[in-house]
Design a protein around this motif. Structure first.
Motif: not given
Length: 224
Positions: A13, A16-17, A20, A101, A155-156, A158-159, A161-162
């Motif tokens: 995580i 990935e952050d 991003i 991302s 995609y959003l 599944a993510h 946090q975005l």
């Protein structure tokens, strides 16, 4: 000092952050997307502008110009409305995207590519004889635009946090994208396979709203 291996800074995580934050801010991506769409919508009119100059050289009247370019005018109006609708949908999605991302950025770039291509395909429909490949390049590109928007929503979802988009809203949007993409594909196949129908097959897109409403009424029942 470097933290221990497997510490918080090395977690998937955290990586990935960090990735991003290195790509682009959501505001820059939104502004760039808006500019690309605006340019594409403007380019739609260029074939008609060129035809006005040709008509002036041939000393045609305004009515004669309208008659000669009726197909191009209709193609321009249809493509303008379709791009506007695509942009409105994309804008609603990205209005609540807070971080971008690299995969999301490239999905957006691919989506913009299909939008930029549409003025070329539109010019073909107004100035060239219709054939199967032309239907694929015009209607098929619209189907691809819808498919890429569906991939963006997936995609959003599944993510989370975005963005701060409710999951239910993303799911409803994905269903709408699937329906619209399917209708574009069906319209393309009808235009290719049924002589005389041509681009009239795109009237199937009018079914997208009632079908989506029916699905929306059915989904809560199926969850129980």
């Amino acid at each position: 000092m470097t933290g221990p291996v497997g510490g918080p800074g090395d977690s998937p995580i955290a990586r990935e952050d960090a990735a991003i934050s290195r790509v682009a801010s959501s505001e820059r991506v939104k502004a760039f997307t808006d500019a690309v769409v605006a340019i594409a919508m403007t380019l739609l009119i260029l074939p008609l502008l060129d035809s006005v100059g040709e008509a002036a050289q041939q000393d045609l009247t305004t009515l004669e110009w309208l008659q000669d370019n009726f197909g191009s005018i209709i193609a321009f109006l249809i493509s303008f409305v379709i791009i506007a609708n695509f942009w409105t949908t994309h804008h609603r999605v990205f209005a609540r995207v807070e971080r971008v991302s690299e995969p999301l950025l490239w999905l957006t770039i691919a989506w913009m590519l299909t939008i930029v291509w549409l003025p070329v395909a539109t010019a073909m429909t107004g100035q060239m004889k219709s054939d199967a490949l032309q239907y694929v390049l015009y209607i098929g590109s619209m189907a691809l635009t819808s498919i890429l928007l569906m991939c963006t929503r997936l995609y959003l979802r599944a993510h989370p946090q975005l963005h701060d988009i409710p999951r239910e809203a993303l799911t409803s949007g994905i269903i709408a994208d699937v329906l619209i993409s399917a209708l574009f594909v069906v319209a393309m196949l009808i235009a290719i396979l049924v002589p005389g129908v041509g681009y009239n097959a795109m009237f199937l897109l009018l079914l997208s709203v009632p079908i989506h409403r029916l699905v929306g009424r059915w989904r809560p029942v199926s969850v129980r």
